[in-house]
Design an enzyme around this catalytic site. Structure first.
Site, short mmCIF file in Angstrom:
data_model
loop_
_atom_site.label_atom_id
_atom_site.label_comp_id
_atom_site.label_asym_id
_atom_site.label_seq_id
_atom_site.Cartn_x
_atom_site.Cartn_y
_atom_site.Cartn_z
N GLU A 79 0.82 -1.22 0.00
CA GLU A 79 0.00 0.00 0.00
C GLU A 79 0.85 1.27 0.00
O GLU A 79 0.34 2.36 0.19
CB GLU A 79 -0.92 0.01 1.23
CG GLU A 79 -1.90 -1.16 1.27
CD GLU A 79 -2.87 -1.10 2.44
OE1 GLU A 79 -2.70 -0.21 3.29
OE2 GLU A 79 -3.78 -1.94 2.51
N GLU A 193 -10.33 -3.18 15.84
CA GLU A 193 -11.13 -4.38 15.61
C GLU A 193 -10.87 -5.44 16.68
O GLU A 193 -11.72 -6.29 16.94
CB GLU A 193 -10.83 -4.98 14.23
CG GLU A 193 -11.52 -4.28 13.09
CD GLU A 193 -10.97 -2.88 12.88
OE1 GLU A 193 -11.77 -1.98 12.59
OE2 GLU A 193 -9.75 -2.68 13.01
N ASN A 275 -12.95 3.83 14.02
CA ASN A 275 -14.19 3.25 14.53
C ASN A 275 -14.15 2.97 16.02
O ASN A 275 -13.10 2.92 16.65
CB ASN A 275 -14.48 1.94 13.79
CG ASN A 275 -13.31 0.97 13.87
OD1 ASN A 275 -12.35 1.11 13.11
ND2 ASN A 275 -13.36 0.01 14.77
N ASP A 321 -18.33 0.47 11.72
CA ASP A 321 -16.93 0.62 11.31
C ASP A 321 -16.79 1.75 10.29
O ASP A 321 -16.00 1.66 9.35
CB ASP A 321 -16.38 -0.70 10.74
CG ASP A 321 -14.88 -0.64 10.49
OD1 ASP A 321 -14.19 0.16 11.15
OD2 ASP A 321 -14.39 -1.39 9.62
N HIS A 630 -8.77 -15.90 6.02
CA HIS A 630 -8.83 -16.97 5.02
C HIS A 630 -10.02 -16.84 4.08
O HIS A 630 -10.20 -17.69 3.21
CB HIS A 630 -8.84 -18.33 5.71
CG HIS A 630 -7.57 -18.64 6.43
ND1 HIS A 630 -6.43 -19.09 5.78
CD2 HIS A 630 -7.23 -18.55 7.74
CE1 HIS A 630 -5.46 -19.27 6.67
NE2 HIS A 630 -5.91 -18.94 7.86
#
Length: 697
Positions: A79, A193, A275, A321, A630
């Protein structure tokens, strides 16, 4: 070229004492893209990502070709915004590895690997990414995934100092780029998170000593921290939080994980705040009476002291979020009395509204939807979202748009002062959401309070995935912040497309998730040139000039949050290790090597087993514990192993060694023994093998 003449009379980063002091190098940081370098994350302090270079323009961009390529030493998501100073390119890849390259040829000069323990990858919500470095006076500043901030000699890569900016026993990470302001380096963190308390820190550039810290949410007991934020929290934030709920255990969130800008005119730092933690506001703060400041807000503080100036909350009592950590751009717009110029800060956060605020006061000047949405119908007279009835999900599943990945995520937008357009890498990714019924009694790594299995079942009817893919859209929107509407829009094949570069050549550059690197005419959106770079592109491009020649460069590398979470979007597995820097110039005749990686054999490694009830239970536990990395529905994009085709699924003992005992912790797969019982882990194996043997949907 005139721009190079300007450069010749300026000091260079890293020049000896007496040749270029902080004032000279600081002036380059403010106007680096105008002086043929790219010296800060957003190009200048205002972070417009607009370059005044125009050698490459509308008339000749079709002649753009590859000048050189460089293979990064790590795969996974890339990124980074490359920084170019004194003929050297500095670019980061996954695991916070920093590469110094000759910007003319791509020749490797040195590589700095900070040695991140791969087990830390389990703390990274959205892949083990890094967005770049900052530079000042020949010193590079690197935020490391495990929470360290490092200063390095730009010529040699030698470590000068290193400080730990977080409590490393908690699930903090750093993925964002530092910013240098005056004699300080600013860095935030991520991890909301998984349960942390957010803050922004300022460190002395000389020795790494802490200058100030601003916490974005209160202490669980609402006591002072002895920090710059104490007065603002006591006066404004503390009353907006209750006295019980998950936030008192998990920190409340509010991490400053990306957007940080320095407003030089008002001598203030403006930060985007993330968030709440958990996402679900009824779990986070069940008393339900307050807005939970400064979650999902834009906050301005004094640059020297970190003391509060103003705030604007984009999403009060955030439940979805809807971070406000997306790109913040400072600009002058004709919004004052009789069309006079007014200094503004602009943002297109996850919640889908485009905001224009007065930079000095934070007053809302406009707020308009730039994508379709279901959670709100507009803004009221106070600038608060007018929520719809289905916005606050509970035990009933609600399809919410935008979903948690947002109408615009971290991918940087750009602004052309010539066209007065903001170029937004927008997207539509709705999400079915309902309360996680297990969270109150069971620990979970992702403490969102949302059940990610909502809307799905262990086995899907034929055509389900095709229908879901059709809902996912990407757009490049040229937004007119004065007219408050798009001037033009380009539709992409899918969401999660790359960041933006605007140039004085009348061009807008963007990469796509499908690997196309495209140049558009800034005024009209007409496609003028494109090349496929053989890997997904999420990172933003930059441009620079050396020896009278302009270059455009972009880093590629498959991964990041969408790739981990949406493997079902692609009709084939994407090879993971494709991290690469690709640089272009007019008349370039280089080539982009093909990926030479073996594909995984897509066959079940054991027959399906277990009762329907066992498979159903495995489906729920997979969604809570495994899907983020995953892939939902056990479909991976290939960045991390697709468990359906893993040989580990064939052996219950080996499965237990990996899932519960952490035998692959060195690869980032830590033990889940705190979150899963042996029976639940085995149920997940039953679900995965059911998906492998019955790949419907």
């Amino acid at each position: 070229m005139a721009v190079l003449a300007l450069l010749a009379g300026s000091g260079w980063p890293g020049a000896p004492a007496g040749e270029a002091g902080p004032a000279e190098t600081d002036s380059l940081a403010k106007a680096g893209s105008a002086h043929a370098e790219w010296l800060s994350y957003g190009g200048t302090y205002d972070e417009q990502r607009h370059s005044r270079l125009a050698q490459i323009n509308r008339g000749n961009v079709a002649k753009l070709g590859v000048a050189w390529t460089y293979d990064l030493s790590t795969g996974r998501g890339v990124e980074a915004t490359p920084i170019i100073a004194d003929g050297v390119m500095y670019v980061t890849s996954s695991w916070s590895v920093l590469h110094a390259l000759d910007a003319r040829t791509g020749r490797e000069l040195w590589v700095h690997d900070p040695g991140v323990d791969r087990a830390v990858g389990a703390k990274a919500c959205c892949d083990v990414v890094n967005r770049g470095v900052a530079i000042r006076d020949g010193v590079l500043f690197l935020g490391v995934l495990d929470g360290r901030l490092q200063a390095l000699d730009a010529k040699t890569g030698k470590l000068i100092w290193s400080v730990t900016t977080v409590d490393q026993t908690k699930p903090y990470t750093i993925t964002g780029a530092p910013r240098v302001v005056k004699d300080m380096v600013l860095i935030g963190n991520g991890g909301a998170e998984l349960g942390v308390r957010g803050y922004l820190s300022a460190y002395d550039i000389k020795d790494g000593s802490l200058r100030w810290r601003f916490y974005t949410v209160p202490n669980p007991d609402k006591r002072p921290d002895g920090a710059a934020s104490d007065t603002a929290l006591a006066r404004l934030a503390n009353p907006t939080w209750g006295n019980r709920g998950a936030w008192t255990r998990d920190g409340g969130g509010g991490t400053v994980w990306d957007a940080i800008v320095y407003d030089e005119r008002n001598d203030q730092v403006i930060m985007g705040v993330g968030n709440g933690s958990p996402w679900n506001a009824d779990v986070r703060d069940p008393e339900g009476k307050g807005d939970n400041l400064f979650v999902s807000s834009i906050v301005a503080v004094d640059a020297d002291t970190g003391h509060y100036r103003w705030h604007y909350q984009t999403t009060p009592r955030d439940n979805w979020d809807y971070t406000a950590t997306q790109t913040l751009i400072l600009a002058e717009l004709p919004l004052g009395p009789k069309g006079t110029m007014r200094r503004v800060v602009m943002q297109a956060p996850k919640n889908g509204f485009f905001y224009v605020l007065d930079a000095k006061t934070g007053a809302l000047l406009s707020g308009d939807a730039f994508v379709p949405m279901t959670w709100a119908s507009g803004l009221d007279a106070r600038g608060r979202p007018i929520e719809t009835k289905q916005a606050r999900y509970g035990d009933t599943s609600m399809l919410v748009a935008p979903g948690p990945l947002g109408a615009h995520n971290w991918h940087p937008m750009a602004y052309s002062p010539t066209e007065r357009l903001v170029f937004i890498p927008a997207q539509e990714i709705p999400q079915a959401m309902h309360r996680d019924a297990l969270m109150a009694t069971r620990p979970v790594a992702w403490n969102t309070g949302v059940d990610f299995s909502s809307g799905f079942a262990p086995r899907l009817p034929e055509g389900t995935l095709k229908a879901v893919r059709a809902m996912l859209k990407g757009r490049l929107i040229a937004w007119d912040p004065v007219a408050r509407k798009p001037r033009w829009t380009v539709e992409h094949e899918g969401p999660w497309n790359g960041g933006i570069l605007s140039t004085a050549g009348g061009l807008v550059f963007q990469g796509t998730v499908k690997g196309d690197f495209v140049a558009y005419e800034a005024a009209t959106g007409r496609k003028l040139w494109a090349m496929n770079l053989k890997s997904g592109i999420a990172a933003p491009p930059v441009t620079y000039a050396l020896d009278g020649e302009q270059y455009v460069t972009v880093a590629t590398g498959w991964g990041t949050a969408f790739a981990l979470a949406a493997g079902f979007f692609f009709d084939r597995e994407v090879p993971p290790k494709l991290g690469r820097v690709v640089t272009f110039r007019l008349g370039g005749n280089g080539t982009i090597p093909d990926p030479d990686l073996p594909m995984v054999e897509r066959t079940p490694k054991a027959p399906a087993f277990g009762t329907p009830q066992m498979v159903e239970a495995g489906f729920l536990h997979y969604a809570r514990n495994c899907a983020v990395c995953h892939g939902p529905l056990a479909i991976s994009s290939g960045v991390l192993p697709d468990l359906r085709w893993s040989p580990i699924t064939a052996d219950p003992r080996q499965w237990e060694e990996v899932v519960l005992k952490g035998s692959l912790a060195g690869n980032g797969m830590i033990s889940f023994a705190r979150h899963l019982t042996p029976d639940e882990a085995e149920a997940i194996r039953a679900y995965v093998l059911d998906r492998a043997n019955n790949p419907t949907g």
